[in-house]
Design an enzyme around this catalytic site. Sequence first.
Site, short mmCIF file in Angstrom:
data_model
loop_
_atom_site.label_atom_id
_atom_site.label_comp_id
_atom_site.label_asym_id
_atom_site.label_seq_id
_atom_site.Cartn_x
_atom_site.Cartn_y
_atom_site.Cartn_z
N ARG A 1 -3.22 -0.48 5.34
CA ARG A 1 -3.96 -1.60 4.81
C ARG A 1 -2.96 -2.85 4.69
NH1 ARG A 1 -5.33 1.91 -0.21
NH2 ARG A 1 -3.16 2.85 0.28
N CYS B 1 0.86 -1.15 0.09
CA CYS B 1 -0.01 0.06 -0.16
C CYS B 1 0.87 1.27 -0.06
CB CYS B 1 -0.99 -0.08 1.25
SG CYS B 1 -0.34 -0.02 3.03
N ASP C 1 -8.40 3.54 1.13
CA ASP C 1 -7.21 4.13 2.18
C ASP C 1 -8.09 4.72 3.38
OD1 ASP C 1 -5.42 5.14 3.63
OD2 ASP C 1 -4.57 6.31 2.15
#
Length: 153
Positions: free
Chosen positions: A13, A7, A123
């Site tokens: 994440r 990420c 996100d």
Amino acid sequence: MKILMVCLGNICRSPLAEGIMQHKITASGLDWQVDSAGTGAWHVGEQPDSRSIATARQHGIDITRQRARQLKPHDLDRFDLVLAMDSQNYRDILGLATTKAQEDKVLLIMNFVAPDRNQAVPDPYWNDNGFEQVFEMLEAACGMVVEKFKVGV
Ligand code: 4NP
């Protein structure tokens, strides 16, 4: 199978993706490895975000031993699958690739759930409520990755 989850910051994440996949690897007795990295360097050396730690813990997964690191070109040789959370990650990873073999390893993780839809794992950094949804998306995607690549388990 060696899988790298990628990420932007490697604190929200991809640490969840790593923790979920490690949990499945252990539960299934698979001889696989998983790691995670960020395309950016802002959080290198940090623990995952406390909200990712809490969300994982609610599902019985401990990600507190992870530390953020930045993606390196060499990762595209070391890993078999490099799974991006969103299209910006995907483009940034491809920017490090120098061969077709490296490029072919880079995939959007949600395409294992919804092929060719190029869906993003949103996100959650700026959204306190986003972490459970991210967990559930990654749980589904990791399950599909295991189903696709496991052999004889
Ligand atoms: P991640 O989330 O890419 O899922 O780890 C983010 C973490 C930090 C920042 C952005 C996204 N940041 O801008 O610092």
